[in-house]
Design a protein around this motif. Structure first.
Motif, PDB file in Angstrom:
ATOM      1  N   ALA A  40       0.838  -1.193   0.000  1.00  0.00           N
ATOM      2  CA  ALA A  40       0.000   0.000   0.000  1.00  0.00           C
ATOM      3  C   ALA A  40       0.875   1.246   0.000  1.00  0.00           C
ATOM      4  O   ALA A  40       1.892   1.291   0.679  1.00  0.00           O
ATOM      5  CB  ALA A  40      -0.888   0.006   1.229  1.00  0.00           C
ATOM      6  N   PRO A  41       0.476   2.252  -0.775  1.00  0.00           N
ATOM      7  CA  PRO A  41       1.238   3.503  -0.762  1.00  0.00           C
ATOM      8  C   PRO A  41       1.029   4.249   0.547  1.00  0.00           C
ATOM      9  O   PRO A  41       0.040   4.043   1.237  1.00  0.00           O
ATOM     10  CB  PRO A  41       0.653   4.288  -1.935  1.00  0.00           C
ATOM     11  N   SER A  42       1.968   5.095   0.875  1.00  0.00           N
ATOM     12  CA  SER A  42       1.838   5.881   2.093  1.00  0.00           C
ATOM     13  C   SER A  42       1.791   7.362   1.741  1.00  0.00           C
ATOM     14  O   SER A  42       2.191   7.764   0.649  1.00  0.00           O
ATOM     15  CB  SER A  42       3.006   5.603   3.036  1.00  0.00           C
ATOM     16  N   ALA A  43       1.288   8.143   2.673  1.00  0.00           N
ATOM     17  CA  ALA A  43       1.184   9.593   2.471  1.00  0.00           C
ATOM     18  C   ALA A  43       1.331  10.283   3.816  1.00  0.00           C
ATOM     19  O   ALA A  43       0.869   9.774   4.836  1.00  0.00           O
ATOM     20  CB  ALA A  43      -0.161   9.954   1.843  1.00  0.00           C
ATOM     21  N   ALA A  44       1.974  11.433   3.797  1.00  0.00           N
ATOM     22  CA  ALA A  44       2.168  12.202   5.030  1.00  0.00           C
ATOM     23  C   ALA A  44       0.872  12.880   5.478  1.00  0.00           C
ATOM     24  O   ALA A  44       0.584  12.972   6.658  1.00  0.00           O
ATOM     25  CB  ALA A  44       3.266  13.243   4.835  1.00  0.00           C
ATOM     26  N   ARG A  45       0.075  13.348   4.518  1.00  0.00           N
ATOM     27  CA  ARG A  45      -1.186  14.022   4.859  1.00  0.00           C
ATOM     28  C   ARG A  45      -2.278  12.999   5.081  1.00  0.00           C
ATOM     29  O   ARG A  45      -2.332  11.983   4.412  1.00  0.00           O
ATOM     30  CB  ARG A  45      -1.592  14.984   3.743  1.00  0.00           C
ATOM     31  N   ARG A  46      -3.170  13.285   6.032  1.00  0.00           N
ATOM     32  CA  ARG A  46      -4.246  12.368   6.382  1.00  0.00           C
ATOM     33  C   ARG A  46      -5.603  12.881   5.929  1.00  0.00           C
ATOM     34  O   ARG A  46      -5.909  14.053   6.090  1.00  0.00           O
ATOM     35  CB  ARG A  46      -4.293  12.168   7.900  1.00  0.00           C
ATOM     36  N   ILE A  47      -6.378  11.980   5.396  1.00  0.00           N
ATOM     37  CA  ILE A  47      -7.782  12.228   5.089  1.00  0.00           C
ATOM     38  C   ILE A  47      -8.573  11.573   6.221  1.00  0.00           C
ATOM     39  O   ILE A  47      -8.280  10.441   6.614  1.00  0.00           O
ATOM     40  CB  ILE A  47      -8.181  11.596   3.743  1.00  0.00           C
ATOM     41  N   THR A  48      -9.549  12.277   6.755  1.00  0.00           N
ATOM     42  CA  THR A  48     -10.426  11.695   7.761  1.00  0.00           C
ATOM     43  C   THR A  48     -11.608  11.063   7.047  1.00  0.00           C
ATOM     44  O   THR A  48     -12.306  11.735   6.278  1.00  0.00           O
ATOM     45  CB  THR A  48     -10.900  12.766   8.762  1.00  0.00           C
ATOM     46  N   VAL A  49     -11.811   9.768   7.271  1.00  0.00           N
ATOM     47  CA  VAL A  49     -12.892   9.007   6.652  1.00  0.00           C
ATOM     48  C   VAL A  49     -13.866   8.635   7.756  1.00  0.00           C
ATOM     49  O   VAL A  49     -13.476   8.003   8.747  1.00  0.00           O
ATOM     50  CB  VAL A  49     -12.365   7.726   5.964  1.00  0.00           C
ATOM     51  N   THR A  50     -15.132   9.040   7.610  1.00  0.00           N
ATOM     52  CA  THR A  50     -16.152   8.719   8.610  1.00  0.00           C
ATOM     53  C   THR A  50     -17.415   8.220   7.918  1.00  0.00           C
ATOM     54  O   THR A  50     -17.594   8.403   6.708  1.00  0.00           O
ATOM     55  CB  THR A  50     -16.506   9.941   9.484  1.00  0.00           C
ATOM     56  N   SER A  51     -18.274   7.607   8.699  1.00  0.00           N
ATOM     57  CA  SER A  51     -19.577   7.158   8.212  1.00  0.00           C
ATOM     58  C   SER A  51     -20.601   7.407   9.303  1.00  0.00           C
ATOM     59  O   SER A  51     -20.312   7.196  10.491  1.00  0.00           O
ATOM     60  CB  SER A  51     -19.545   5.665   7.869  1.00  0.00           C
ATOM     61  N   SER A  65     -12.888  14.339   4.943  1.00  0.00           N
ATOM     62  CA  SER A  65     -12.394  15.692   5.191  1.00  0.00           C
ATOM     63  C   SER A  65     -10.868  15.636   5.136  1.00  0.00           C
ATOM     64  O   SER A  65     -10.265  14.583   5.340  1.00  0.00           O
ATOM     65  CB  SER A  65     -12.890  16.238   6.534  1.00  0.00           C
ATOM     66  N   GLY A  66     -10.271  16.772   4.837  1.00  0.00           N
ATOM     67  CA  GLY A  66      -8.821  16.830   4.731  1.00  0.00           C
ATOM     68  C   GLY A  66      -8.287  16.468   3.366  1.00  0.00           C
ATOM     69  O   GLY A  66      -7.080  16.259   3.207  1.00  0.00           O
ATOM     70  N   VAL A  67      -9.163  16.398   2.361  1.00  0.00           N
ATOM     71  CA  VAL A  67      -8.697  16.131   0.995  1.00  0.00           C
ATOM     72  C   VAL A  67      -7.950  17.373   0.511  1.00  0.00           C
ATOM     73  O   VAL A  67      -8.496  18.479   0.551  1.00  0.00           O
ATOM     74  CB  VAL A  67      -9.879  15.807   0.051  1.00  0.00           C
ATOM     75  N   PRO A  68      -6.699  17.225   0.049  1.00  0.00           N
ATOM     76  CA  PRO A  68      -5.944  18.393  -0.404  1.00  0.00           C
ATOM     77  C   PRO A  68      -6.637  19.103  -1.575  1.00  0.00           C
ATOM     78  O   PRO A  68      -7.211  18.449  -2.444  1.00  0.00           O
ATOM     79  CB  PRO A  68      -4.607  17.811  -0.867  1.00  0.00           C
ATOM     80  N   ASP A  69      -6.577  20.426  -1.574  1.00  0.00           N
ATOM     81  CA  ASP A  69      -7.164  21.215  -2.667  1.00  0.00           C
ATOM     82  C   ASP A  69      -6.530  20.877  -4.004  1.00  0.00           C
ATOM     83  O   ASP A  69      -7.144  21.059  -5.048  1.00  0.00           O
ATOM     84  CB  ASP A  69      -7.000  22.720  -2.400  1.00  0.00           C
ATOM     85  N   SER A  78     -10.344   2.325   2.661  1.00  0.00           N
ATOM     86  CA  SER A  78      -9.182   3.190   2.444  1.00  0.00           C
ATOM     87  C   SER A  78      -9.491   4.209   1.364  1.00  0.00           C
ATOM     88  O   SER A  78     -10.104   3.877   0.344  1.00  0.00           O
ATOM     89  CB  SER A  78      -7.973   2.360   2.000  1.00  0.00           C
ATOM     90  N   VAL A  79      -9.067   5.441   1.591  1.00  0.00           N
ATOM     91  CA  VAL A  79      -9.269   6.519   0.620  1.00  0.00           C
ATOM     92  C   VAL A  79      -7.911   7.159   0.350  1.00  0.00           C
ATOM     93  O   VAL A  79      -7.148   7.433   1.273  1.00  0.00           O
ATOM     94  CB  VAL A  79     -10.256   7.582   1.144  1.00  0.00           C
ATOM     95  N   TYR A  80      -7.631   7.380  -0.921  1.00  0.00           N
ATOM     96  CA  TYR A  80      -6.381   8.015  -1.352  1.00  0.00           C
ATOM     97  C   TYR A  80      -6.713   9.234  -2.205  1.00  0.00           C
ATOM     98  O   TYR A  80      -7.622   9.178  -3.040  1.00  0.00           O
ATOM     99  CB  TYR A  80      -5.551   7.061  -2.205  1.00  0.00           C
ATOM    100  N   ALA A  81      -5.973  10.309  -2.021  1.00  0.00           N
ATOM    101  CA  ALA A  81      -6.029  11.479  -2.901  1.00  0.00           C
ATOM    102  C   ALA A  81      -4.752  11.435  -3.732  1.00  0.00           C
ATOM    103  O   ALA A  81      -3.655  11.266  -3.177  1.00  0.00           O
ATOM    104  CB  ALA A  81      -6.094  12.765  -2.093  1.00  0.00           C
ATOM    105  N   THR A  82      -4.884  11.568  -5.034  1.00  0.00           N
ATOM    106  CA  THR A  82      -3.721  11.496  -5.914  1.00  0.00           C
ATOM    107  C   THR A  82      -3.291  12.888  -6.366  1.00  0.00           C
ATOM    108  O   THR A  82      -4.098  13.824  -6.382  1.00  0.00           O
ATOM    109  CB  THR A  82      -4.010  10.654  -7.164  1.00  0.00           C
ATOM    110  N   SER A 118      -4.014  10.186   2.473  1.00  0.00           N
ATOM    111  CA  SER A 118      -4.761   8.939   2.597  1.00  0.00           C
ATOM    112  C   SER A 118      -5.383   8.840   3.983  1.00  0.00           C
ATOM    113  O   SER A 118      -4.969   9.527   4.911  1.00  0.00           O
ATOM    114  CB  SER A 118      -3.845   7.732   2.346  1.00  0.00           C
ATOM    115  N   GLY A 119      -6.381   7.985   4.079  1.00  0.00           N
ATOM    116  CA  GLY A 119      -7.026   7.747   5.358  1.00  0.00           C
ATOM    117  C   GLY A 119      -7.839   6.471   5.310  1.00  0.00           C
ATOM    118  O   GLY A 119      -8.096   5.932   4.232  1.00  0.00           O
ATOM    119  N   THR A 120      -8.218   5.993   6.484  1.00  0.00           N
ATOM    120  CA  THR A 120      -9.000   4.765   6.561  1.00  0.00           C
ATOM    121  C   THR A 120     -10.121   4.874   7.593  1.00  0.00           C
ATOM    122  O   THR A 120     -10.067   5.689   8.512  1.00  0.00           O
ATOM    123  CB  THR A 120      -8.125   3.551   6.960  1.00  0.00           C
TER     124      THR A 120
END
Length: 182
Positions: free
Chosen positions: A30-41, A68-72, A143-147, A173-175
């Motif tokens: 799995a790829p890694s990323a320094a920035r975090r996306i918050t994933v909620t339900s 939330s936290g998806v980079p612009d 898992s959610v990734y922003a590219t 990314s976030g989970t």
């Protein structure tokens, strides 16, 4: 046990009767990323139980998701859902890419705009909810990734293909991990 994994969905199914099991596994890390996306339900919290409605025992529709936290600067979003506890290796439940990065709220059963759905372990290009064999509850990792660029994968791409495309291009990314047992 809560698993905070940033991983991609992958594998194959034995069938609903035996649950998630004949997984092909994943071979690409799995790829890694320094920035975090918050994933909620609104349907379940981190480490909580996935309600029956979102499983093969219910309506088998995807749960509502909020990000939330998806980079612009994100080019697209990728959503990958897997069961790392499947008896024969990690099992794919949902694989999507090409999602508009501004589309960060999806209702139950909704497929995000522009999304391409890849083949899951049930051999369908769709969401396939938790469907473990009887016994100990399994973990389901959303898992959610922003590219930082649009992925270049074919419509029949596997989870490993998507993972390779994400390598070096994951801006955040976030989970969200839920549990379900029978």
């Amino acid at each position: 046990m809560h698993r905070r994994l940033v991983i991609v969905a992958a594998a194959a199914a034995v069938g609903l009767a035996s649950g998630c099991g004949d997984g092909g596994g994943t071979s690409v890390p799995a790829p890694s990323a320094a920035r975090r996306i918050t994933v909620t339900s609104s349907a379940f919290s981190e480490g909580g139980t996935v309600p029956r409605r979102y499983t093969c025992d219910g309506e088998d529709v995807s749960p509502p998701l909020d990000l939330s936290g998806v980079p612009d600067t994100a080019a697209e979003l990728v959503v990958l859902v897997e069961d790392p506890d499947a008896p024969h290796g990690t099992f794919v439940h949902w694989l999507m890419w090409g999602i508009d990065p501004h589309d960060t709220h999806w209702a139950a059963g909704e497929v995000p705009k522009r999304a391409t759905q890849g083949r899951n372990g049930f051999k369908k290009n769709a969401y396939g909810g938790p469907c473990p064999p009887k016994g100990k509850p399994h973990h389901y990792v959303f898992s959610v990734y922003a590219t930082d660029k649009a992925l270049t994968v074919s419509a029949d791409a596997t989870a490993d293909d998507v993972r390779r495309s994400l390598s070096g291009h994951t801006a955040a990314s976030g989970t969200l991990t839920g549990r379900y047992g029978r």
